[in-house]
Scaffold this active site. Sequence first.
Site, PDB file in Angstrom:
ATOM      1  N   LEU A 245       0.828  -1.216   0.000  1.00 22.90           N
ATOM      2  CA  LEU A 245       0.000   0.000   0.000  1.00 22.90           C
ATOM      3  C   LEU A 245       0.857   1.259   0.000  1.00 22.90           C
ATOM      4  O   LEU A 245       0.500   2.273  -0.611  1.00 22.90           O
ATOM      5  CB  LEU A 245      -0.940   0.007   1.211  1.00 22.90           C
ATOM      6  CG  LEU A 245      -1.970  -1.124   1.287  1.00 22.90           C
ATOM      7  CD1 LEU A 245      -2.959  -0.875   2.412  1.00 22.90           C
ATOM      8  CD2 LEU A 245      -2.718  -1.300  -0.019  1.00 22.90           C
ATOM      9  N   GLU A 369      -7.073   3.059  -0.635  1.00 22.16           N
ATOM     10  CA  GLU A 369      -5.668   3.198  -0.193  1.00 22.16           C
ATOM     11  C   GLU A 369      -5.573   3.909   1.154  1.00 22.16           C
ATOM     12  O   GLU A 369      -4.646   4.674   1.403  1.00 22.16           O
ATOM     13  CB  GLU A 369      -4.846   3.966  -1.226  1.00 22.16           C
ATOM     14  CG  GLU A 369      -4.635   3.210  -2.503  1.00 22.16           C
ATOM     15  CD  GLU A 369      -3.767   1.988  -2.322  1.00 22.16           C
ATOM     16  OE1 GLU A 369      -3.207   1.808  -1.222  1.00 22.16           O
ATOM     17  OE2 GLU A 369      -3.669   1.193  -3.264  1.00 22.16           O
TER      18      GLU A 369
HETATM   19  P1  TGC Z   1      -0.461  -2.383  12.823  1.00 23.78           P
HETATM   20  O1  TGC Z   1      -0.502  -3.210  14.060  1.00 23.78           O
HETATM   21  O2  TGC Z   1      -0.197  -0.915  12.930  1.00 23.78           O
HETATM   22  O3  TGC Z   1       0.586  -2.985  11.795  1.00 23.78           O
HETATM   23  C1  TGC Z   1       0.627  -4.362  11.493  1.00 23.78           C
HETATM   24  C2  TGC Z   1       1.996  -4.644  10.910  1.00 23.78           C
HETATM   25  O4  TGC Z   1       2.157  -3.903   9.699  1.00 23.78           O
HETATM   26  C3  TGC Z   1       3.232  -2.951   9.826  1.00 23.78           C
HETATM   27  N1  TGC Z   1       2.783  -1.718   9.148  1.00 23.78           N
HETATM   28  C4  TGC Z   1       3.275  -1.361   7.961  1.00 23.78           C
HETATM   29  N2  TGC Z   1       4.219  -1.905   7.186  1.00 23.78           N
HETATM   30  C5  TGC Z   1       4.498  -1.292   6.021  1.00 23.78           C
HETATM   31  N3  TGC Z   1       3.863  -0.178   5.634  1.00 23.78           N
HETATM   32  C6  TGC Z   1       2.895   0.401   6.377  1.00 23.78           C
HETATM   33  N4  TGC Z   1       2.271   1.494   5.951  1.00 23.78           N
HETATM   34  C7  TGC Z   1       2.569  -0.188   7.612  1.00 23.78           C
HETATM   35  N5  TGC Z   1       1.677   0.094   8.592  1.00 23.78           N
HETATM   36  C8  TGC Z   1       1.838  -0.853   9.526  1.00 23.78           C
HETATM   37  C9  TGC Z   1       3.413  -2.772  11.315  1.00 23.78           C
HETATM   38  O5  TGC Z   1       4.717  -2.362  11.619  1.00 23.78           O
HETATM   39  C10 TGC Z   1       3.136  -4.173  11.807  1.00 23.78           C
HETATM   40  O6  TGC Z   1       4.254  -4.985  11.507  1.00 23.78           O
HETATM   41  P2  TGC Z   1       4.662  -6.216  12.473  1.00 23.78           P
HETATM   42  O7  TGC Z   1       5.892  -6.763  11.826  1.00 23.78           O
HETATM   43  O8  TGC Z   1       4.871  -5.600  13.831  1.00 23.78           O
HETATM   44  O9  TGC Z   1       3.500  -7.153  12.449  1.00 23.78           O
HETATM   45  O10 TGC Z   1      -1.800  -2.634  12.041  1.00 23.78           O
HETATM   46  P3  TGC Z   1      -3.286  -2.229  12.394  1.00 23.78           P
HETATM   47  O11 TGC Z   1      -4.119  -3.464  12.283  1.00 23.78           O
HETATM   48  O12 TGC Z   1      -3.330  -1.461  13.688  1.00 23.78           O
HETATM   49  O13 TGC Z   1      -3.687  -1.274  11.179  1.00 23.78           O
HETATM   50  C11 TGC Z   1      -3.071  -0.078  10.931  1.00 23.78           C
HETATM   51  C12 TGC Z   1      -3.796   0.663   9.772  1.00 23.78           C
HETATM   52  C13 TGC Z   1      -5.190   1.075  10.180  1.00 23.78           C
HETATM   53  C14 TGC Z   1      -2.959   1.898   9.479  1.00 23.78           C
HETATM   54  C15 TGC Z   1      -3.848  -0.251   8.531  1.00 23.78           C
HETATM   55  O14 TGC Z   1      -4.666  -1.336   8.739  1.00 23.78           O
HETATM   56  C16 TGC Z   1      -4.328   0.481   7.300  1.00 23.78           C
HETATM   57  O15 TGC Z   1      -3.533   1.091   6.596  1.00 23.78           O
HETATM   58  N6  TGC Z   1      -5.658   0.416   6.965  1.00 23.78           N
HETATM   59  C17 TGC Z   1      -6.168   0.949   5.710  1.00 23.78           C
HETATM   60  C18 TGC Z   1      -6.388  -0.198   4.735  1.00 23.78           C
HETATM   61  C19 TGC Z   1      -6.165   0.212   3.318  1.00 23.78           C
HETATM   62  O16 TGC Z   1      -5.545   1.214   3.004  1.00 23.78           O
HETATM   63  N7  TGC Z   1      -6.631  -0.611   2.403  1.00 23.78           N
HETATM   64  C20 TGC Z   1      -6.366  -0.397   1.021  1.00 23.78           C
HETATM   65  C21 TGC Z   1      -6.726  -1.618   0.230  1.00 23.78           C
HETATM   66  S1  TGC Z   1      -6.004  -1.671  -1.391  1.00 23.78           S
HETATM   67  C22 TGC Z   1      -6.785  -0.453  -2.216  1.00 23.78           C
HETATM   68  O17 TGC Z   1      -7.534   0.308  -1.729  1.00 23.78           O
HETATM   69  C23 TGC Z   1      -6.442  -0.367  -3.652  1.00 23.78           C
HETATM   70  S2  TGC Z   1      -7.240   0.905  -4.499  1.00 23.78           S
HETATM   71  C24 TGC Z   1      -6.171   0.928  -5.795  1.00 23.78           C
HETATM   72  C25 TGC Z   1      -6.554   1.714  -6.939  1.00 23.78           C
HETATM   73  O18 TGC Z   1      -7.552   1.389  -7.639  1.00 23.78           O
HETATM   74  O19 TGC Z   1      -5.784   2.649  -7.220  1.00 23.78           O
HETATM   75  P1  FAD Z   2     -14.804   1.494   6.294  1.00 24.29           P
HETATM   76  O1  FAD Z   2     -13.539   0.934   6.779  1.00 24.29           O
HETATM   77  O2  FAD Z   2     -16.077   0.832   6.685  1.00 24.29           O
HETATM   78  O3  FAD Z   2     -14.870   3.039   6.728  1.00 24.29           O
HETATM   79  C1  FAD Z   2     -16.104   3.780   6.736  1.00 24.29           C
HETATM   80  C2  FAD Z   2     -15.801   5.117   7.443  1.00 24.29           C
HETATM   81  O4  FAD Z   2     -15.363   4.848   8.767  1.00 24.29           O
HETATM   82  C3  FAD Z   2     -14.665   5.908   6.771  1.00 24.29           C
HETATM   83  O5  FAD Z   2     -14.939   7.280   6.846  1.00 24.29           O
HETATM   84  C4  FAD Z   2     -13.480   5.584   7.643  1.00 24.29           C
HETATM   85  O6  FAD Z   2     -12.460   6.586   7.614  1.00 24.29           O
HETATM   86  C5  FAD Z   2     -14.121   5.508   9.008  1.00 24.29           C
HETATM   87  N1  FAD Z   2     -13.319   4.718   9.947  1.00 24.29           N
HETATM   88  C6  FAD Z   2     -12.907   3.432   9.815  1.00 24.29           C
HETATM   89  N2  FAD Z   2     -12.150   3.064  10.861  1.00 24.29           N
HETATM   90  C7  FAD Z   2     -12.067   4.169  11.668  1.00 24.29           C
HETATM   91  C8  FAD Z   2     -11.410   4.427  12.899  1.00 24.29           C
HETATM   92  N3  FAD Z   2     -10.662   3.513  13.513  1.00 24.29           N
HETATM   93  N4  FAD Z   2     -11.546   5.673  13.438  1.00 24.29           N
HETATM   94  C9  FAD Z   2     -12.308   6.628  12.827  1.00 24.29           C
HETATM   95  N5  FAD Z   2     -12.931   6.429  11.658  1.00 24.29           N
HETATM   96  C10 FAD Z   2     -12.821   5.213  11.078  1.00 24.29           C
HETATM   97  N6  FAD Z   2      -9.387  -2.660  -1.942  1.00 24.29           N
HETATM   98  C11 FAD Z   2      -8.498  -3.632  -2.308  1.00 24.29           C
HETATM   99  O7  FAD Z   2      -8.087  -4.448  -1.497  1.00 24.29           O
HETATM  100  N7  FAD Z   2      -8.069  -3.706  -3.589  1.00 24.29           N
HETATM  101  C12 FAD Z   2      -8.486  -2.861  -4.566  1.00 24.29           C
HETATM  102  O8  FAD Z   2      -8.052  -2.964  -5.712  1.00 24.29           O
HETATM  103  C13 FAD Z   2      -9.432  -1.845  -4.205  1.00 24.29           C
HETATM  104  N8  FAD Z   2      -9.912  -1.013  -5.164  1.00 24.29           N
HETATM  105  C14 FAD Z   2     -10.915  -0.131  -4.831  1.00 24.29           C
HETATM  106  C15 FAD Z   2     -11.541   0.605  -5.831  1.00 24.29           C
HETATM  107  C16 FAD Z   2     -12.588   1.462  -5.519  1.00 24.29           C
HETATM  108  C17 FAD Z   2     -13.282   2.212  -6.611  1.00 24.29           C
HETATM  109  C18 FAD Z   2     -12.977   1.649  -4.173  1.00 24.29           C
HETATM  110  C19 FAD Z   2     -14.066   2.619  -3.797  1.00 24.29           C
HETATM  111  C20 FAD Z   2     -12.363   0.912  -3.167  1.00 24.29           C
HETATM  112  C21 FAD Z   2     -11.340  -0.002  -3.488  1.00 24.29           C
HETATM  113  N9  FAD Z   2     -10.759  -0.807  -2.514  1.00 24.29           N
HETATM  114  C22 FAD Z   2      -9.860  -1.780  -2.848  1.00 24.29           C
HETATM  115  C23 FAD Z   2     -11.284  -0.796  -1.151  1.00 24.29           C
HETATM  116  C24 FAD Z   2     -10.781   0.372  -0.295  1.00 24.29           C
HETATM  117  O9  FAD Z   2      -9.451   0.184   0.067  1.00 24.29           O
HETATM  118  C25 FAD Z   2     -11.685   0.456   0.949  1.00 24.29           C
HETATM  119  O10 FAD Z   2     -12.936   0.945   0.495  1.00 24.29           O
HETATM  120  C26 FAD Z   2     -11.113   1.376   2.010  1.00 24.29           C
HETATM  121  O11 FAD Z   2      -9.973   0.787   2.612  1.00 24.29           O
HETATM  122  C27 FAD Z   2     -12.139   1.725   3.110  1.00 24.29           C
HETATM  123  O12 FAD Z   2     -12.794   0.595   3.560  1.00 24.29           O
HETATM  124  P2  FAD Z   2     -14.411   0.549   3.651  1.00 24.29           P
HETATM  125  O13 FAD Z   2     -14.951   1.021   2.347  1.00 24.29           O
HETATM  126  O14 FAD Z   2     -14.785  -0.768   4.137  1.00 24.29           O
HETATM  127  O15 FAD Z   2     -14.768   1.671   4.708  1.00 24.29           O
END
Ligand code: TGC
Ligand code: FAD
Length: 390
Positions: A245, A369
């Site tokens: 990510l 992301e």
């Molecule tokens: P936490 O306990 O903080 O961390 C677990 C382990 O991960 C390590 N870590 C990282 N490593 C590399 N890069 C980072 N940014 C890292 N952040 C944490 C951390 O050191 C730990 O390692 P270890 O070895 O001690 O186990 O994890 P948490 O469960 O408390 O979560 C932290 C949080 C909320 C920041 C994380 O879960 C998060 O970033 N949530 C957001 C999820 C997200 O961004 N999903 C995206 C899905 S992919 C997508 O959206 C593609 S869209 C693409 C497109 O179309 O362009």
């Molecule tokens: P939720 O996690 O349910 O969040 C809902 C609201 O609650 C948000 O405002 C959020 O900020 C807030 N919230 C959540 N946790 C907290 C907290 N601890 N404290 C305060 N507020 C909080 N994912 C993939 O894996 N691969 C992909 O290729 C991918 N592509 C995508 C493409 C599109 C067009 C979209 C819309 C999403 C895609 N995603 C993908 C998923 C995307 O990463 C998730 O939608 C995103 O991580 C948020 O998760 P959620 O939608 O379940 O929202």
Amino acid sequence: MSDPQTLSQLFALDSLLDTEEIAIRDTVRRFAEERIRPHIAEWFEAAVLPVRELAEGLGELGVLGMHLEGYGCAGMSATTYGLACLELEAVDSGIRSLVSVQGSLAMYAIHHYGSEDQRQEWLPRMAAGKAIGCFGLTEPDFGSNPGGMRTNAKRDGDDWVLNGTKMWITNGSVADVAVVWARADDGVRGFVIPTATPGFSAPEIKNKMSLRASVTSELVLEDVRLPASAMLPGAKGLSGPLGCLNEARFGIIFGSMGAARDCLETAISYAQDRQVFDKSLAAYQITQVKIADMAVEVGKGHLLAYHLGRLKDRGDVRPEQVSTGKLNNVREAIAIARECRTILGANGITLEYPVIRHANNLESVLTYEGTSEVHQLVIGKALTGEEAFR
Ligand code: TGC
Ligand code: FAD
């Protein structure tokens, strides 16, 4: 009236790039303007994207996995990759998404955590755009908190058997290969799944009002049986997917500024042409205040992106710095898109201009992301030492 400057001139942005970076940036800009811009509004309206055809073009251009070394990848700097993302997203966030998911998520995962066999099998074809990848982390009930994932991987002899559902997966229905994260006995593991594997399906998600020129899908895994060699050996725990990510978030820091630039350039040009009451809309102080404030944010966003690019090229960028860039630049880009829409008046709500399309797309970019709130919490944790996710 004096000759107007471009946004780039106002901030002397090119003075921060070398000649190779400028040349590659300009090549990507030309490709995006000539090959994608003429069709994008139509694709957005019809909610279609010719992913295969585009991917082959993008592969020839050399932008798929362009910041990775070897295996047919271009081995460019992070800054150059960022500039490419910026130019692609200036046309549409959906195109940058295609490139991000392919290069920064699916290819990066295989390149960074994969076995030599996995790299040889997939990376050259993915770099050429002949195989499409997707990245399955998010689940219906676990988006911001991927650590809660329910998709599981169980051993059966030497094989793995995967069950679960992933949601909102870019490129899912068109992918040849899916990098899927699942819970195994020893923690979260990544798997490289050819999408023709029995038990794997990827229904497309319809009715999106954002990122319409992008394929978004569910991934359904029902007893998907894989050989032992399908697991990514180098990734264990959540740090595996979170490491990917960082790469894709980095591209968004640049890309979102492309969308913002396109909106602002459109609004300036529209304001210069549009006559309201008895003169050009651009000649009113209110319009100039809007334009000036937006230009300052576009310039600052570029400077932040370039700075983080240089840090990344030195191997120094930290996740909380990437979060800072993603939070700021996407938040400012969406505010700019909405403000530009006001300058275009009613014309601003049509697909004749790119502004409402960018504004709608940026709603997804704000959420995927890592949502803005997640990045605020990452920065808050870095500055206070207190974790406030739970
Ligand atoms: P936490 O306990 O903080 O961390 C677990 C382990 O991960 C390590 N870590 C990282 N490593 C590399 N890069 C980072 N940014 C890292 N952040 C944490 C951390 O050191 C730990 O390692 P270890 O070895 O001690 O186990 O994890 P948490 O469960 O408390 O979560 C932290 C949080 C909320 C920041 C994380 O879960 C998060 O970033 N949530 C957001 C999820 C997200 O961004 N999903 C995206 C899905 S992919 C997508 O959206 C593609 S869209 C693409 C497109 O179309 O362009
Ligand atoms: P939720 O996690 O349910 O969040 C809902 C609201 O609650 C948000 O405002 C959020 O900020 C807030 N919230 C959540 N946790 C907290 C907290 N601890 N404290 C305060 N507020 C909080 N994912 C993939 O894996 N691969 C992909 O290729 C991918 N592509 C995508 C493409 C599109 C067009 C979209 C819309 C999403 C895609 N995603 C993908 C998923 C995307 O990463 C998730 O939608 C995103 O991580 C948020 O998760 P959620 O939608 O379940 O929202």
